[in-house]
Design a protein around this motif. Structure first.
Motif, short mmCIF file in Angstrom:
data_model
loop_
_atom_site.label_atom_id
_atom_site.label_comp_id
_atom_site.label_asym_id
_atom_site.label_seq_id
_atom_site.Cartn_x
_atom_site.Cartn_y
_atom_site.Cartn_z
N VAL A 67 4.48 4.67 -2.91
CA VAL A 67 3.65 5.13 -4.02
C VAL A 67 3.68 6.66 -4.12
CG1 VAL A 67 1.29 5.24 -4.92
CG2 VAL A 67 2.17 3.11 -3.95
N ARG A 68 3.61 7.34 -2.97
CA ARG A 68 3.65 8.81 -2.99
C ARG A 68 4.99 9.31 -3.52
NH1 ARG A 68 1.12 8.06 2.06
NH2 ARG A 68 3.07 8.47 3.16
N LYS A 69 6.07 8.67 -3.12
CA LYS A 69 7.39 9.06 -3.63
C LYS A 69 7.47 8.85 -5.14
CE LYS A 69 9.90 10.12 0.09
NZ LYS A 69 10.65 11.39 0.25
N THR A 70 6.92 7.77 -5.61
CA THR A 70 6.90 7.49 -7.05
C THR A 70 6.10 8.56 -7.79
OG1 THR A 70 7.07 5.11 -6.61
CG2 THR A 70 6.33 5.77 -8.80
N ALA A 71 4.99 8.97 -7.21
CA ALA A 71 4.16 10.02 -7.82
C ALA A 71 4.91 11.35 -7.86
CB ALA A 71 2.85 10.17 -7.06
N GLN B 225 7.00 8.56 -17.94
CA GLN B 225 6.14 9.09 -16.87
C GLN B 225 4.71 8.60 -17.01
OE1 GLN B 225 8.28 10.06 -14.80
NE2 GLN B 225 9.69 10.01 -16.55
N ASP B 226 4.27 8.35 -18.25
CA ASP B 226 2.96 7.72 -18.43
C ASP B 226 2.96 6.31 -17.82
OD1 ASP B 226 2.06 9.96 -19.75
OD2 ASP B 226 2.49 9.16 -21.75
N TYR B 227 4.05 5.59 -18.05
CA TYR B 227 4.17 4.26 -17.45
C TYR B 227 4.21 4.36 -15.93
CZ TYR B 227 5.57 2.86 -22.19
OH TYR B 227 5.60 2.62 -23.55
N ARG B 228 4.89 5.38 -15.43
CA ARG B 228 5.01 5.56 -13.98
C ARG B 228 3.64 5.90 -13.37
NH1 ARG B 228 9.81 8.11 -13.63
NH2 ARG B 228 10.88 6.29 -12.83
N GLN B 229 2.84 6.66 -14.10
CA GLN B 229 1.49 6.97 -13.62
C GLN B 229 0.66 5.69 -13.50
OE1 GLN B 229 0.00 9.49 -12.39
NE2 GLN B 229 -2.08 8.66 -12.39
N ALA B 230 0.79 4.82 -14.51
CA ALA B 230 0.10 3.54 -14.44
C ALA B 230 0.62 2.71 -13.27
CB ALA B 230 0.28 2.78 -15.76
N GLU B 231 1.92 2.78 -13.03
CA GLU B 231 2.52 2.07 -11.90
C GLU B 231 1.91 2.55 -10.58
OE1 GLU B 231 6.95 1.70 -9.82
OE2 GLU B 231 6.47 3.32 -11.20
N VAL B 232 1.78 3.86 -10.44
CA VAL B 232 1.21 4.44 -9.22
C VAL B 232 -0.22 3.94 -9.01
CG1 VAL B 232 0.40 6.59 -8.17
CG2 VAL B 232 2.69 6.48 -9.18
N GLU B 233 -1.01 3.99 -10.05
CA GLU B 233 -2.42 3.59 -9.93
C GLU B 233 -2.55 2.10 -9.60
OE1 GLU B 233 -4.06 4.72 -13.66
OE2 GLU B 233 -4.06 6.87 -13.21
N ARG B 234 -1.73 1.27 -10.22
CA ARG B 234 -1.81 -0.17 -9.98
C ARG B 234 -1.33 -0.54 -8.58
NH1 ARG B 234 0.60 -1.82 -15.92
NH2 ARG B 234 -1.28 -1.31 -17.12
N LEU B 235 -0.25 0.10 -8.14
CA LEU B 235 0.24 -0.17 -6.79
C LEU B 235 -0.80 0.23 -5.74
CD1 LEU B 235 3.98 0.93 -6.98
CD2 LEU B 235 3.08 -1.40 -6.87
N GLU B 236 -1.46 1.35 -5.98
CA GLU B 236 -2.50 1.80 -5.05
C GLU B 236 -3.63 0.78 -4.97
OE1 GLU B 236 -4.21 4.20 -2.26
OE2 GLU B 236 -2.30 4.63 -3.23
N ALA B 237 -4.05 0.27 -6.14
CA ALA B 237 -5.20 -0.63 -6.19
C ALA B 237 -4.87 -2.05 -5.76
CB ALA B 237 -5.79 -0.64 -7.60
N LYS B 238 -3.68 -2.53 -6.12
CA LYS B 238 -3.36 -3.94 -5.94
C LYS B 238 -2.49 -4.23 -4.72
CE LYS B 238 -3.66 -5.01 -10.89
NZ LYS B 238 -4.78 -5.97 -10.75
N VAL B 239 -1.91 -3.19 -4.12
CA VAL B 239 -1.03 -3.40 -2.97
C VAL B 239 -1.53 -2.65 -1.74
CG1 VAL B 239 1.31 -3.13 -2.06
CG2 VAL B 239 0.96 -3.82 -4.45
#
Length: 273
Positions: free
Chosen positions: A39-43, A82-96
């Motif tokens: 997740v950090r790398k994605t951010a 990058q907006d989609y990637r930000q959503a990806e980061v937030e969801r991975l943090e919360a759901k994984v």
């Protein structure tokens, strides 16, 4: 006194449970750390892409109209990714990451249950050892004590203690059996929940990733079209027009000079005549 078959079976089962808990703690911890790093790398990739979007937008301002429009559309779609990637980061943090992290407290509770069961078995083992020592010191045949009578007060006291120790051992064994059964039930529930959680967490990871890539592919496709459809000839025509105008003006000035020179020559000829 050697431990009973039931006690040995409980010990073997407890060791297996302890290994399972340790294995879960180890690998869930490692997965949590690696998913968090992912997740950090994605951010960080999102941040670098934001810088790229800004640089493309700045450079586009200096270019010809068609290329400028195409580059800006490209940058807009890249920013959308990058907006989609930000959503990806937030969801991975919360759901994984968070569900994996919560297993630290879950494992801690299971270790407490295991500790309770081990304590009960330790008490059982201690009672067995105490009873064995008493039997070694006391006559093996209880009828001897009844025949000797009061003269053997000390052996009689030991025998009474041995009877009490047997009763304590029985209670300790029952307690060990009860706590082991409870441990089995809670570990069975733990193993079932662990499987369900792994399925859910991994499924969430794949769902988030597929959602991101599907939306990103759409934006990338639009970005590709916007830059691919730049009118090269139109921009070249516009970029060449000022130079052509200057060249035509220069040619026109040269013609004017030639005309003036011809007029001067005619005047000189006329004067001579």
């Amino acid at each position: 006194m050697s431990r009973t078959p039931d006690a040995r079976a409980r010990d073997s089962q407890t060791r297996q449970i302890q290994e399972n808990i340790t294995n879960t703690e180890k690998h869930f911890g490692e997965m949590c750390q690696l998913f968090a790093a992912y997740v950090r790398k994605t951010a960080r990739l999102r941040d670098k892409a934001d810088l790229l979007v800004r640089e493309i937008s700045i450079y586009a301002e200096t270019e010809t109209p068609n290329l400028q429009r195409g580059m800006k559309q490209f940058a807009d779609n890249l920013a959308k990714v990058q907006d989609y990637r930000q959503a990806e980061v937030e969801r991975l943090e919360a759901k994984v990451v968070e569900p994996l992290k919560s297993y630290g407290s879950v494992v801690k509770l299971k270790r407490e249950d295991l500790k309770t069961s081990q304590s009960a078995r330790n008490r059982e083992s201690k009672q067995m050892q105490q009873l064995e020592r008493m039997r070694q010191r006391n006559p093996s045949d209880r009828q001897i004590i009844s025949q000797v009578g009061v003269c053997l007060l000390r052996p009689l006291e030991l025998w009474c203690c041995m009877v009490a120790a047997e009763s304590d051992l029985q209670r300790a064994t029952m307690d060990a059996t009860r706590t082991t059964r409870q441990l089995e039930e809670t570990i069975d529930a733990f193993e079932k929940q662990k499987i369900q959680d792994i399925k859910k967490i991994f499924g969430e990871f794949l769902t988030v990733e597929m959602s991101f890539h599907a939306k990103a592919l759409e934006a990338y496709t639009t970005a590709y079209q916007s830059i691919h459809n730049v009118d090269e000839e139109g921009d070249l025509e516009q970029s060449l027009t000022p130079s052509r105008q200057r060249r035509e003006e220069e040619e026109g000035d040269d013609e004017d000079v030639d005309d003036e020179e011809e007029d001067d020559d005619l005047e000189e000829v006329t004067d001579d005549e």
